[in-house]
Motif scaffolding. Structure first.
Motif, mmCIF file in Angstrom:
data_model
loop_
_atom_site.group_PDB
_atom_site.id
_atom_site.type_symbol
_atom_site.label_atom_id
_atom_site.label_comp_id
_atom_site.label_asym_id
_atom_site.label_seq_id
_atom_site.Cartn_x
_atom_site.Cartn_y
_atom_site.Cartn_z
ATOM 1 N N ILE A 1 0.840 -1.204 0.000
ATOM 2 C CA ILE A 1 0.000 0.000 0.000
ATOM 3 C C ILE A 1 0.874 1.253 0.000
ATOM 4 C CG2 ILE A 1 -1.799 1.255 1.256
ATOM 5 C CD1 ILE A 1 -2.787 -1.405 2.330
ATOM 6 N N MET A 2 1.961 1.200 0.786
ATOM 7 C CA MET A 2 2.872 2.346 0.840
ATOM 8 C C MET A 2 3.552 2.552 -0.515
ATOM 9 S SD MET A 2 4.501 1.475 4.581
ATOM 10 C CE MET A 2 5.658 2.845 4.515
ATOM 11 N N GLY A 3 3.883 1.464 -1.168
ATOM 12 C CA GLY A 3 4.501 1.576 -2.486
ATOM 13 C C GLY A 3 3.551 2.176 -3.499
ATOM 14 N N LEU A 4 2.250 1.812 -3.408
ATOM 15 C CA LEU A 4 1.260 2.373 -4.320
ATOM 16 C C LEU A 4 1.145 3.885 -4.117
ATOM 17 C CD1 LEU A 4 -0.992 2.117 -6.429
ATOM 18 C CD2 LEU A 4 -2.561 1.559 -4.546
ATOM 19 N N ALA A 5 1.173 4.317 -2.858
ATOM 20 C CA ALA A 5 1.092 5.750 -2.567
ATOM 21 C C ALA A 5 2.271 6.494 -3.175
ATOM 22 C CB ALA A 5 1.029 5.976 -1.055
ATOM 23 N N GLU A 6 3.475 5.904 -3.096
ATOM 24 C CA GLU A 6 4.651 6.548 -3.661
ATOM 25 C C GLU A 6 4.538 6.650 -5.185
ATOM 26 O OE1 GLU A 6 7.964 4.299 -2.342
ATOM 27 O OE2 GLU A 6 7.751 4.876 -0.222
ATOM 28 N N VAL A 7 4.012 5.600 -5.827
ATOM 29 C CA VAL A 7 3.855 5.632 -7.276
ATOM 30 C C VAL A 7 2.894 6.744 -7.692
ATOM 31 C CG1 VAL A 7 2.977 4.349 -9.272
ATOM 32 C CG2 VAL A 7 4.439 3.210 -7.604
ATOM 33 N N LEU A 8 1.773 6.894 -6.977
ATOM 34 C CA LEU A 8 0.787 7.916 -7.322
ATOM 35 C C LEU A 8 1.339 9.316 -7.057
ATOM 36 C CD1 LEU A 8 -2.482 6.260 -5.958
ATOM 37 C CD2 LEU A 8 -1.689 6.394 -8.317
ATOM 38 N N ASN A 9 2.108 9.484 -5.974
ATOM 39 C CA ASN A 9 2.725 10.777 -5.708
ATOM 40 C C ASN A 9 3.716 11.141 -6.814
ATOM 41 O OD1 ASN A 9 1.313 11.247 -3.332
ATOM 42 N ND2 ASN A 9 2.842 10.197 -2.053
ATOM 43 N N ALA A 10 4.459 10.126 -7.257
ATOM 44 C CA ALA A 10 5.418 10.390 -8.333
ATOM 45 C C ALA A 10 4.712 10.756 -9.633
ATOM 46 C CB ALA A 10 6.309 9.177 -8.541
ATOM 47 N N ALA A 11 3.457 10.289 -9.805
ATOM 48 C CA ALA A 11 2.698 10.602 -11.015
ATOM 49 C C ALA A 11 2.042 11.976 -10.929
ATOM 50 C CB ALA A 11 1.640 9.533 -11.249
ATOM 51 N N GLY A 12 2.172 12.677 -9.778
ATOM 52 C CA GLY A 12 1.635 14.035 -9.668
ATOM 53 C C GLY A 12 0.365 14.146 -8.869
ATOM 54 N N PHE A 13 -0.112 13.062 -8.268
ATOM 55 C CA PHE A 13 -1.304 13.116 -7.450
ATOM 56 C C PHE A 13 -0.912 13.286 -5.982
ATOM 57 C CE2 PHE A 13 -2.536 10.661 -11.184
ATOM 58 C CZ PHE A 13 -3.680 11.328 -11.573
ATOM 59 N N GLN A 14 -1.876 13.712 -5.167
ATOM 60 C CA GLN A 14 -1.699 13.757 -3.723
ATOM 61 C C GLN A 14 -2.376 12.525 -3.132
ATOM 62 O OE1 GLN A 14 -3.287 17.422 -2.221
ATOM 63 N NE2 GLN A 14 -1.615 18.690 -3.029
ATOM 64 N N SER A 15 -1.590 11.621 -2.587
ATOM 65 C CA SER A 15 -2.137 10.395 -2.000
ATOM 66 C C SER A 15 -1.827 10.375 -0.524
ATOM 67 C CB SER A 15 -1.560 9.153 -2.685
ATOM 68 O OG SER A 15 -0.154 9.141 -2.572
ATOM 69 N N GLU A 16 -2.799 9.966 0.262
ATOM 70 C CA GLU A 16 -2.678 9.948 1.718
ATOM 71 C C GLU A 16 -3.151 8.592 2.231
ATOM 72 O OE1 GLU A 16 -4.699 12.166 5.580
ATOM 73 O OE2 GLU A 16 -4.860 13.061 3.580
ATOM 74 N N ILE A 17 -2.300 7.929 2.996
ATOM 75 C CA ILE A 17 -2.615 6.600 3.532
ATOM 76 C C ILE A 17 -3.461 6.761 4.775
ATOM 77 C CG2 ILE A 17 -1.661 4.475 4.484
ATOM 78 C CD1 ILE A 17 0.821 4.935 2.816
ATOM 79 N N GLY A 18 -4.568 6.029 4.822
ATOM 80 C CA GLY A 18 -5.415 6.037 6.000
ATOM 81 C C GLY A 18 -4.993 4.949 6.965
ATOM 82 N N THR A 19 -5.943 4.267 7.528
ATOM 83 C CA THR A 19 -5.633 3.196 8.473
ATOM 84 C C THR A 19 -5.197 1.937 7.746
ATOM 85 O OG1 THR A 19 -7.935 2.483 8.467
ATOM 86 C CG2 THR A 19 -7.293 4.088 10.150
ATOM 87 N N ILE A 20 -4.262 1.198 8.377
ATOM 88 C CA ILE A 20 -3.824 -0.115 7.883
ATOM 89 C C ILE A 20 -3.959 -1.106 9.025
ATOM 90 C CG2 ILE A 20 -1.893 -1.463 6.987
ATOM 91 C CD1 ILE A 20 -0.835 0.987 5.634
ATOM 92 N N SER A 21 -4.671 -2.177 8.797
ATOM 93 C CA SER A 21 -4.890 -3.181 9.846
ATOM 94 C C SER A 21 -4.423 -4.549 9.346
ATOM 95 C CB SER A 21 -6.375 -3.241 10.229
ATOM 96 O OG SER A 21 -7.165 -3.580 9.109
ATOM 97 N N GLN A 22 -3.867 -5.332 10.299
ATOM 98 C CA GLN A 22 -3.385 -6.676 9.998
ATOM 99 C C GLN A 22 -4.495 -7.676 10.280
ATOM 100 O OE1 GLN A 22 -0.151 -7.305 8.921
ATOM 101 N NE2 GLN A 22 -0.713 -9.443 8.581
ATOM 102 N N GLU A 23 -4.791 -8.538 9.300
ATOM 103 C CA GLU A 23 -5.807 -9.579 9.451
ATOM 104 C C GLU A 23 -5.215 -10.917 9.037
ATOM 105 O OE1 GLU A 23 -9.299 -8.610 7.346
ATOM 106 O OE2 GLU A 23 -9.673 -6.720 8.407
ATOM 107 N N LYS A 24 -4.737 -11.676 10.057
ATOM 108 C CA LYS A 24 -4.105 -12.978 9.820
ATOM 109 C C LYS A 24 -2.948 -12.836 8.839
ATOM 110 C CE LYS A 24 -8.225 -15.679 10.916
ATOM 111 N NZ LYS A 24 -9.179 -16.711 10.465
ATOM 112 N N SER A 25 -3.070 -13.397 7.676
ATOM 113 C CA SER A 25 -1.956 -13.381 6.729
ATOM 114 C C SER A 25 -2.077 -12.270 5.701
ATOM 115 C CB SER A 25 -1.872 -14.736 6.007
ATOM 116 O OG SER A 25 -3.066 -14.993 5.296
ATOM 117 N N SER A 26 -2.987 -11.306 5.914
ATOM 118 C CA SER A 26 -3.174 -10.221 4.954
ATOM 119 C C SER A 26 -3.352 -8.912 5.696
ATOM 120 C CB SER A 26 -4.392 -10.496 4.066
ATOM 121 O OG SER A 26 -5.581 -10.512 4.847
ATOM 122 N N VAL A 27 -3.292 -7.802 4.949
ATOM 123 C CA VAL A 27 -3.487 -6.482 5.512
ATOM 124 C C VAL A 27 -4.581 -5.778 4.728
ATOM 125 C CG1 VAL A 27 -1.112 -6.259 6.331
ATOM 126 C CG2 VAL A 27 -1.707 -5.461 4.046
#
Length: 403
Positions: free
Chosen positions: A365-391
């Motif tokens: 998710i953090m990598g996706l935010a960096e890609v969108l910022n590099a493309a000229g958009f403003q991206s902001e990460i909200g909450t991230i929660s861990q659920e067993k083997s996924s987030v």
């Protein structure tokens, strides 16, 4: 009576034959001219398989050394390599090619008129043998072996010529071949009319070993030997002809198989096309239902793709870029980040896009935010929660920040 196999030992015009059932058990054995065999067969059904073995007395079985050249050139050279071993003109002979081992080639040479006569006479009584070989070729050559019956003796030994001769000549031939020096032989005895001891030199009898006969007769013993990699005269102009009306039955069978495969392929392609058409129709109906649910006042919902783009971009006209441009950037980035889009919420008033995402690691998710910022958009990460083997997490993308 039904016969499965017929085995013929061809010695001049004196033939021996053996008829067997489908379990390879002997049913009837006889000897005499071909007419006598024809009379026996006329009383019963013709056998399914016919094998003929010429006596080594009337044919030449030879292993010759050939040059390491292509097969075509070797075949052209074979008549000149065997000519010196023949007592007749090589042009009157038919040469059958056997197994090749390195530079050594096994060949069988027979009077062409004899082979033509044999096959012609057999055909006249309804027989078409699939194997026409030489009795000596069916005997093992990895040991000194003497196989004897009342009429013929077959002698094989490693690295030496195999010899066939009349049983009455055993004493003379062995003495001539070995010049009186006794040789230890393995002997298989099928004689019935005379004791073998009276046919062999006493010195050979003392040093030889008597092997138990593995069959009732020499003919059954020869039939039991494997035919694979053995020399077969049914080749070239004497090859067995197909039983089809035009001799091309196998081509017809191949054509039927090819037609069957083509029909199956067409049916499969047609079924796949119908399935995809049905899926496309269902998706088109769902898209139209969704559009009409959101925009009930639109009375003529055609070209839904264009209408969706128009309405989605209309809400973000205050920005310099529409929602479609955002999605064009977000979609490949999602695939590259290996994230799953669970929910998408577009707020036309604020001009932002809320993405609900799930993946294996938060770094995606953090990598996706960096890609969108590099493309000229403003991206902001909200909450991230861990659920067993996924987030699971959220990402807000603002369109107004892109130049």
């Amino acid at each position: 009576m039904a016969f499965e196999n017929l085995v013929i030992h061809w010695r001049d015009q004196e033939l021996k034959w053996l008829l067997l059932d489908d379990a390879q058990l002997p049913l009837r054995e006889g000897r005499g001219a071909l007419e006598a065999l024809a009379e026996v067969l006329s009383e019963n059904e013709l056998p399914v398989h016919t094998n003929v073995m010429f006596s080594g007395e009337s044919v030449l079985l030879k292993t010759i050394e050939v040059p390491p050249k292509p097969t075509r050139q070797v075949l052209d050279a074979v008549p000149y390599l065997v000519e010196e071993y023949l007592a007749c003109d090589v042009v009157d002979c038919f040469i059958a090619i056997g197994e090749r081992r390195g530079n050594h080639l096994t060949v069988g040479v027979i009077d062409e008129a004899l082979l033509t006569t044999c096959l012609g006479q057999l055909k006249a009584i309804g027989l078409d043998p699939e194997f026409v070989g030489i009795d000596l070729d069916l005997i093992s050559s990895d040991q000194c072996l003497l196989v004897v019956d009342d009429d013929v003796a077959l002698l094989t030994q490693p690295d030496a010529e195999m010899v066939a001769f009349e049983t009455a000549q055993v004493l003379t031939r062995l003495e001539l071949l070995y010049h009186g020096d006794p040789l230890a032989l393995n002997i298989v005895d099928f004689t019935e009319g005379q004791p073998l001891e009276g046919l062999l030199p006493s010195s050979f009898v003392e040093q030889s070993q008597r092997l138990p006969a593995p069959a009732r007769s020499l003919l059954q013993y020869l039939h039991q030997q494997p035919k694979t990699k053995r020399l077969n005269f049914r080749q070239a102009q004497f090859a067995q002809v197909s039983q089809g009306a035009s001799g091309n039955t196998w081509l017809w069978q191949l054509g039927k198989v090819a037609l069957f495969v083509a029909v199956l392929q067409l049916l499969f392609t047609g079924a796949q096309g119908l399935y995809l058409f049905d899926q496309a129709s269902s998706m088109a109906a769902e898209a139209k239902t969704l559009y009409q649910g959101l925009y009930p006042n639109d009375q003529n919902p055609r070209d839904l793709g264009r209408r969706w783009r128009s309405r989605l971009n209309a809400g973000g006209q205050q920005d310099q870029v529409g929602l479609t441009a955002v999605l064009d950037t977000v979609s490949p980035a999602l695939v590259a980040a290996r994230l799953q889009l669970d929910n998408l919420n577009f707020n036309a008033g604020r001009g932002d896009l809320m993405l609900q995402l799930s993946g294996e690691r938060s770094e995606q998710i953090m990598g996706l935010a960096e890609v969108l910022n590099a493309a000229g958009f403003q991206s902001e990460i909200g909450t991230i929660s861990q659920e067993k083997s996924s987030v699971r997490g959220s990402l807000r993308v603002r369109m107004g920040g892109r130049p």
